[in-house]
Design an enzyme around this catalytic site. Structure first.
Site, short mmCIF file in Angstrom:
data_model
loop_
_atom_site.label_atom_id
_atom_site.label_comp_id
_atom_site.label_asym_id
_atom_site.label_seq_id
_atom_site.Cartn_x
_atom_site.Cartn_y
_atom_site.Cartn_z
N TYR A 60 0.48 -1.57 -0.67
CA TYR A 60 -0.34 0.04 -0.10
C TYR A 60 1.06 1.23 0.15
CZ TYR A 60 -3.11 3.80 1.09
OH TYR A 60 -3.59 4.86 1.77
N HIS A 90 -3.97 16.02 -3.53
CA HIS A 90 -4.33 16.43 -2.40
C HIS A 90 -4.93 18.21 -1.29
CE1 HIS A 90 -4.62 11.97 -2.04
NE2 HIS A 90 -4.78 12.30 -0.71
N ASN A 202 1.45 11.89 4.79
CA ASN A 202 0.39 10.84 6.48
C ASN A 202 1.15 11.19 7.98
OD1 ASN A 202 -0.38 7.67 5.39
ND2 ASN A 202 -1.52 9.23 5.58
N TYR A 287 -16.45 32.59 45.06
CA TYR A 287 -15.24 31.22 44.73
C TYR A 287 -14.25 31.91 43.94
CZ TYR A 287 -19.02 28.01 46.00
OH TYR A 287 -20.17 27.44 47.02
N ARG A 290 -11.81 32.88 45.85
CA ARG A 290 -11.24 32.28 47.24
C ARG A 290 -11.11 30.75 46.14
NH1 ARG A 290 -16.35 28.82 50.03
NH2 ARG A 290 -17.43 30.73 49.21
N PHE A 348 -1.34 7.31 12.01
CA PHE A 348 -1.67 8.53 11.37
C PHE A 348 -2.53 9.20 12.29
CE2 PHE A 348 -3.34 5.47 8.15
CZ PHE A 348 -4.92 5.69 8.48
N GLU A 434 -12.49 5.09 5.58
CA GLU A 434 -11.48 6.48 6.75
C GLU A 434 -13.05 6.60 6.95
OE1 GLU A 434 -9.13 9.37 4.23
OE2 GLU A 434 -7.88 7.89 3.30
#
Length: 531
Positions: A60, A90, A202, A287, A290, A348, A434
């Site tokens: 791959y 991409h 990746n 608060y 404190r 990844f 994915e």
């Protein structure tokens, strides 16, 4: 936070990069070089890849397509074209470009993960990433487009495009074609070999870069918050009794104990505090005064978790597949060659970073929320212990600091929206290959915005606390009183940048200056010491 100190080059081993190193390169102009042992390790992994290609193995990302195209075999003669097409296709990011410091951090982190020697690319790629840092060649990387699963694919594609002479870069404040910048620096575009395009894409280097810079800024912010809160305690006649060491150790969360110690250190020597001891005083403060150790301390512990995750992630192999030269891996689902094995998995995936960043931004939002409440106390004449309404010297004709609290409230409210965990969502991508993604890039981007808002909220509290403290010291009851040593110094540093509000004036410059004091950590050192 900006720096201008240039240090010796960071030596990239893949194993010991720190958040301080990231900040030095991103903001201080430092550069990086590849460690020679790491170079040899990278070459061993590269030899494995070249053997697989020569053998015609189906691996791959090496001899196949990507994502849902993983079953498509790519012949050796198309390998180079495959890598180039991968980067170009991409690079689909949109939105504004990241600032230079983020891009420099991304370049450094990408180089360091490759230096681990599991990605199977030539050492030449790390040398080129380091050359970009050295020559100030900063790829233009749009902020949006990553879903944080197969790494930060779109941002890293934009980061890598200039390596092959494509895309745009910023040099000395000017955006230009990458090929033009390479020529000016005496660099030739590289021709990528098998696996190298995927090795550049990746990974979690966008969200990790944002996370590392956020962690550095947040460390200064949380210390500054102790100083500013102590100023408000003094101005509002709050007591330090609740910060006592013995009391804190009865519930010893590390952050809580540390924040209480900082408050005691900043308040040391205060005659205002001394006047409360052993005398009649309101039984309990609100608060937001404190419980500063409990709330700020929890924020500190959450930020500590982020830092711990980043310490691991900055020095991890987040590519896919990973190469293990020399064997030693016996799992069945690997591709073997005489020189080692290749494993395809999911390092990844950005979930560890996404969850940590979501936790961090929630914590930072809480820091801002509590600061806004102290500001509200400071400006309210019913709650500020007899000070003028809205800390004005001419109430009625003048509004004083009324609207400062509005701005803090608006930012705190926006943070509540941004604090929604991005990692709670997942939209499948790549034809459902994915099918679960982290959305960590969104966590990172939102965390950065929340951080900026909290810096401004604390800056507003700083201005109001300084104004209130001076008004308090001008009253007959506290004339001649001395605030804590850290509080007095913080007031002096604040007044060196912003004058006392004697009459209404446009607040913009004052708000900007106060936010800068917080952002740059100009008060943070005052919290360091033993309480």
């Amino acid at each position: 936070m900006t720096q201008s100190i240039v240090t010796d080059p960071i030596v990239l081993t893949g194993a010991d990069l720190s958040i301080a190193d990231v900040e030095s390169v991103a903001r201080g102009g430092a550069t990086a070089v590849l460690d020679e042992h790491a170079r040899a390790r990278m070459q061993e992994a590269r030899d494995v890849i070249e053997t697989l290609v020569a053998e015609g193995a189906v691996v791959y990302g090496v001899t196949t397509g990507f994502g849902d195209l993983a079953s498509t075999f790519i012949p050796p003669e198309d390998t180079r074209r495959l890598q180039e097409n991968l980067l170009m296709s991409h690079a689909a990011g949109v939105g504004p470009a990241f600032p230079r410091e983020v891009v420099r951090a991304m370049l450094l982190l990408r180089a360091n993960t490759l230096a681990l020697g599991h990605s199977g690319c030539r050492p030449l790629l790390v040398d080129r990433l380091c050359a970009f840092l050295q020559h100030g060649i900063h790829p233009v990387v749009p902020e949006q487009g990553s879903v944080g699963a197969s790494g930060d694919l779109a941002p890293l594609a934009h980061l890598a495009l200039p390596i092959i002479g494509r895309g745009e870069v910023e040099v000395d404040g000017r955006v230009m074609p990458a090929r033009e910048a390479l020529a000016a620096a005496g660099l030739e575009p590289l021709i990528l070999e098998a696996k190298e395009g995927l090795a550049l894409l990746n990974g979690t280097q966008m969200m990790s870069a944002l996370g590392a810079l956020l962690a550095a800024d947040a460390e200064r912010l949380i210390r500054t918050a102790s100083v500013v809160a102590a100023m408000s305690v003094e101005a509002l006649l709050g007591t330090d009794v609740a910060f006592a060491a013995a009391y804190q150790l009865a519930r010893p969360h590390p952050g809580q104990v540390a924040v209480a110690a900082e408050l005691r250190h900043v308040l040391r020597g205060s005659s205002i505090q001394e006047s409360h001891h052993g005398h009649a005083h309101k039984v309990q403060d609100p608060y937001s005064l404190r419980c500063v150790p409990q709330v700020h301390g929890a924020v500190r512990d959450a930020l500590g978790y982020l830092r711990g995750v980043l310490d691991i992630e900055l020095n991890s192999a987040t590519d896919n597949p990973l190469v293990f030269p020399g064997g030693g891996v016996a799992e069945a689902d690997t591709v073997a060659t005489g020189g080692g094995r290749v494993i395809s998995g999911g390092n990844f995936h950005g979930e560890p970073i996404a969850l940590a960043l979501d936790f961090a931004k929630l914590a930072l939002a809480e820091l801002g929320s509590m600061s806004e409440r102290r500001t509200a106390l400071l400006v309210d004449p019913r709650l500020n212990g007899g000070l003028p309404p809205f800390l004005s010297t001419g109430s009625g004709v003048e509004s004083g600091m009324m609207i400062y609290q509005y701005t803090a409230a608006a930012l705190a409210s926006e943070n509540k929206v941004l604090a929604h965990p991005a990692s709670a969502d997942s939209i499948p991508t790549s034809a459902n290959q994915e099918d679960h993604v982290s959305m960590g890039s969104i966590s990172a981007r939102h965390a950065r915005v929340v951080l900026g808002h909290v810096e401004q909220i604390l800056g507003i509290e700083l201005l109001c606390a300084a104004q209130a403290l001076e008004l308090r010291l001008a009253t007959p009851e506290y004339a001649g009183a001395t605030p804590g040593a850290g509080v007095a110094e913080a007031l002096a540093r604040t007044r060196a940048r912003v004058a006392h509000l004697d009459a209404d004036r446009p607040p913009g410059p004052d708000l900007a200056a106060a936010a800068d004091l917080v952002r740059t950590g100009a008060l943070a050192d005052l919290a360091i010491g033993r309480g």
